[in-house]
Motif scaffolding. Structure first.
Motif, PDB file in Angstrom:
ATOM      1  N   PRO A 156      -6.941   6.869  14.319  1.00 40.31           N
ATOM      2  CA  PRO A 156      -6.149   5.659  14.052  1.00 40.31           C
ATOM      3  C   PRO A 156      -7.007   4.429  13.761  1.00 40.31           C
ATOM      4  N   ALA A 157      -8.347   4.644  13.667  1.00 40.70           N
ATOM      5  CA  ALA A 157      -9.237   3.500  13.461  1.00 40.70           C
ATOM      6  C   ALA A 157      -8.901   2.738  12.181  1.00 40.70           C
ATOM      7  N   ASN A 158      -8.476   3.470  11.126  1.00 39.89           N
ATOM      8  CA  ASN A 158      -8.171   2.792   9.861  1.00 39.89           C
ATOM      9  C   ASN A 158      -7.015   1.800  10.015  1.00 39.89           C
ATOM     10  N   VAL A 159      -5.980   2.209  10.725  1.00 40.38           N
ATOM     11  CA  VAL A 159      -4.828   1.328  10.924  1.00 40.38           C
ATOM     12  C   VAL A 159      -5.196   0.157  11.825  1.00 40.38           C
ATOM     13  N   VAL A 160      -5.982   0.414  12.869  1.00 42.98           N
ATOM     14  CA  VAL A 160      -6.394  -0.647  13.792  1.00 42.98           C
ATOM     15  C   VAL A 160      -7.221  -1.697  13.059  1.00 42.98           C
ATOM     16  N   ILE A 161      -8.150  -1.257  12.213  1.00 43.27           N
ATOM     17  CA  ILE A 161      -8.993  -2.194  11.463  1.00 43.27           C
ATOM     18  C   ILE A 161      -8.155  -3.023  10.512  1.00 43.27           C
ATOM     19  N   MET A 162      -7.251  -2.378   9.793  1.00 42.84           N
ATOM     20  CA  MET A 162      -6.426  -3.094   8.830  1.00 42.84           C
ATOM     21  C   MET A 162      -5.533  -4.117   9.523  1.00 42.84           C
ATOM     22  N   LEU A 187     -11.793  -4.340   2.694  1.00 44.44           N
ATOM     23  CA  LEU A 187     -11.847  -3.607   3.955  1.00 44.44           C
ATOM     24  C   LEU A 187     -10.721  -2.575   4.025  1.00 44.44           C
ATOM     25  N   THR A 188      -9.550  -2.942   3.505  1.00 47.93           N
ATOM     26  CA  THR A 188      -8.413  -2.006   3.498  1.00 47.93           C
ATOM     27  C   THR A 188      -8.704  -0.799   2.624  1.00 47.93           C
ATOM     28  N   ILE A 189      -9.337  -1.026   1.471  1.00 50.55           N
ATOM     29  CA  ILE A 189      -9.717   0.095   0.602  1.00 50.55           C
ATOM     30  C   ILE A 189     -10.691   1.013   1.328  1.00 50.55           C
ATOM     31  N   ALA A 190     -11.653   0.418   2.030  1.00 51.49           N
ATOM     32  CA  ALA A 190     -12.607   1.226   2.790  1.00 51.49           C
ATOM     33  C   ALA A 190     -11.920   2.005   3.899  1.00 51.49           C
ATOM     34  N   CYS A 191     -10.856   1.411   4.482  1.00 54.11           N
ATOM     35  CA  CYS A 191     -10.129   2.079   5.568  1.00 54.11           C
ATOM     36  C   CYS A 191      -9.456   3.369   5.105  1.00 54.11           C
ATOM     37  N   ARG A 224      -3.939   7.493   2.014  1.00 53.71           N
ATOM     38  CA  ARG A 224      -5.008   6.929   1.195  1.00 53.71           C
ATOM     39  C   ARG A 224      -4.450   6.161  -0.002  1.00 53.71           C
ATOM     40  N   LEU A 225      -3.420   6.706  -0.593  1.00 54.42           N
ATOM     41  CA  LEU A 225      -2.800   6.018  -1.729  1.00 54.42           C
ATOM     42  C   LEU A 225      -2.280   4.643  -1.310  1.00 54.42           C
ATOM     43  N   VAL A 226      -1.602   4.590  -0.169  1.00 52.49           N
ATOM     44  CA  VAL A 226      -1.028   3.323   0.294  1.00 52.49           C
ATOM     45  C   VAL A 226      -2.128   2.329   0.647  1.00 52.49           C
ATOM     46  N   LEU A 227      -3.165   2.780   1.336  1.00 49.94           N
ATOM     47  CA  LEU A 227      -4.246   1.876   1.735  1.00 49.94           C
ATOM     48  C   LEU A 227      -5.007   1.346   0.523  1.00 49.94           C
ATOM     49  N   VAL A 228      -5.330   2.220  -0.416  1.00 52.24           N
ATOM     50  CA  VAL A 228      -6.044   1.773  -1.612  1.00 52.24           C
ATOM     51  C   VAL A 228      -5.171   0.820  -2.427  1.00 52.24           C
ATOM     52  N   GLY A 229      -3.903   1.188  -2.622  1.00 56.93           N
ATOM     53  CA  GLY A 229      -2.998   0.330  -3.390  1.00 56.93           C
ATOM     54  C   GLY A 229      -2.800  -1.026  -2.735  1.00 56.93           C
ATOM     55  N   THR A 230      -2.632  -1.034  -1.410  1.00 60.40           N
ATOM     56  CA  THR A 230      -2.471  -2.295  -0.683  1.00 60.40           C
ATOM     57  C   THR A 230      -3.745  -3.124  -0.758  1.00 60.40           C
ATOM     58  N   GLY A 231      -4.882  -2.461  -0.636  1.00 58.50           N
ATOM     59  CA  GLY A 231      -6.153  -3.173  -0.711  1.00 58.50           C
ATOM     60  C   GLY A 231      -6.370  -3.831  -2.061  1.00 58.50           C
TER      61      GLY A 231
END
Length: 232
Positions: free
Chosen positions: A185-191, A175-179, A118-125
């Motif tokens: 694995p849906a979060n990685v597929v969407i991103m 969208l990445t923050i939402a992921c 979650r930290l990586v996805l939010v930070g990247t987003g």
């Protein structure tokens, strides 16, 4: 790039990482996590060492030096300097993300249940959102921006394509923050889906725009008279 012009914030973050790492080092367990899978679970460990603990600060320092020298190798270095506010912003965003990952790695060493994914996805987003809102200000260059043969050959095509790319990056960042709150694995597929989708969209858009502006370059070459009449 003149070292005096380089931003100070990344250096402050890098110094803070080294100081925090030095303070935490004696208290870290013998093994620390180094990698997480798509489900957010630790799948790789390393023995506590200078290299394993300080990998993010060292990488951030290397990025800072790289950003300092990259413009010297750009044929359009002047445009990089004209876009230095965005250029410096990219450096600050990347350093900030590495600092966040470093902090998360230290926390996960003490608490393996820490949600690093979650930290990586939010930070990247957040990085994508901020970058997307500034991408349209970048002047044509070979170092940053949406760089295709079409965009580098026509400044109008460059500006319009980078504005489109900026909007797509900002939307993809949200969208990445939402992921971060979507199960794997849906979060990685969407991103990965939107990241890979930006490439063909911006490429086709820039190509069509270039063709509209330069129809004479896209016309097939005219056959000479001898070929047209069948003469030798």
């Amino acid at each position: 790039m003149n070292p005096k012009e380089m931003p100070r914030l990344p250096l402050v973050l890098i110094a803070a990482m080294f100081v925090a790492g030095a303070i935490a080092y004696p208290h870290l367990p013998a093994r620390i996590p180094t990698h997480w899978n798509a489900a957010g679970r630790i799948d790789a460990w390393a023995e506590r060492s200078f290299a394993s603990v300080f990998s993010e600060p060292l990488l951030a320092l290397g990025m800072y030096v790289l950003f300092m020298v990259m413009p010297y190798f750009d044929p359009r270095r002047r445009n990089v300097l004209r876009s230095k506010q965005v250029y410096f912003l990219v450096l600050e965003l990347v350093t900030g993300l590495l600092a966040a990952i470093f902090a998360g790695t230290v926390l996960a060493a003490f608490d393996p249940t820490f949600r690093m994914d979650r930290l990586v996805l939010v930070g990247t987003g957040v990085m994508f959102v901020v970058l997307g809102n500034h991408l349209g200000r970048v002047k044509p260059n070979w170092t940053m921006g949406v760089r295709y043969s079409w965009t580098l050959s026509d400044e109008v095509v460059w500006v319009k394509t980078n504005r489109l790319g900026g909007r797509l990056f900002a939307a993809g960042g949200l969208l990445t923050i939402a992921c971060a709150f979507v199960p794997p694995p849906a979060n990685v597929v969407i991103m990965l889906g939107w990241v890979l989708g930006i490439l063909p969209v911006t490429y086709v858009y820039s190509m069509r725009l270039y063709k509209q502006r330069h129809p004479e370059e896209m016309a097939p070459p005219e056959a000479d008279g001898s070929q047209a009449t069948g003469e030798d």
